[in-house]
Design a protein around this motif. Structure first.
Motif: not given
Length: 74
Positions: A61-74
């Motif tokens: 989950r922690e890795y995926l949260l960071a990846k989600w933020e990276e991919i969806n950074a605005q």
């Protein structure tokens, strides 16, 4: 959509430009799930068929949260 991990017949994916809350999609075969990462919540069909993928998502989950933020950074 970015594939983060392939587990058996399922792919764990994050959509580019996706909405909050941070989540991943598990798709493949009869499976079509959205997994909200915090709090951990599963929405959709195919939970039994995706048990390995769901276990991987929960463990990472922690890795995926960071990846989600990276991919969806605005």
């Amino acid at each position: 959509m970015t594939t983060i991990k392939k587990i058996g017949r399922q792919n764990v994916k994050i959509h580019v430009g996706d909405h909050n809350p941070p989540h991943v999609h598990i798709v493949g075969g009869p499976v079509s799930l959205m997994v909200i990462l915090t709090p951990f919540e599963i929405i959709g069909i195919g939970r039994n068929e995706a048990s390995e993928a769901l276990k991987w998502v929960k463990t990472n989950r922690e890795y995926l949260l960071a990846k989600w933020e990276e991919i969806n950074a605005q």
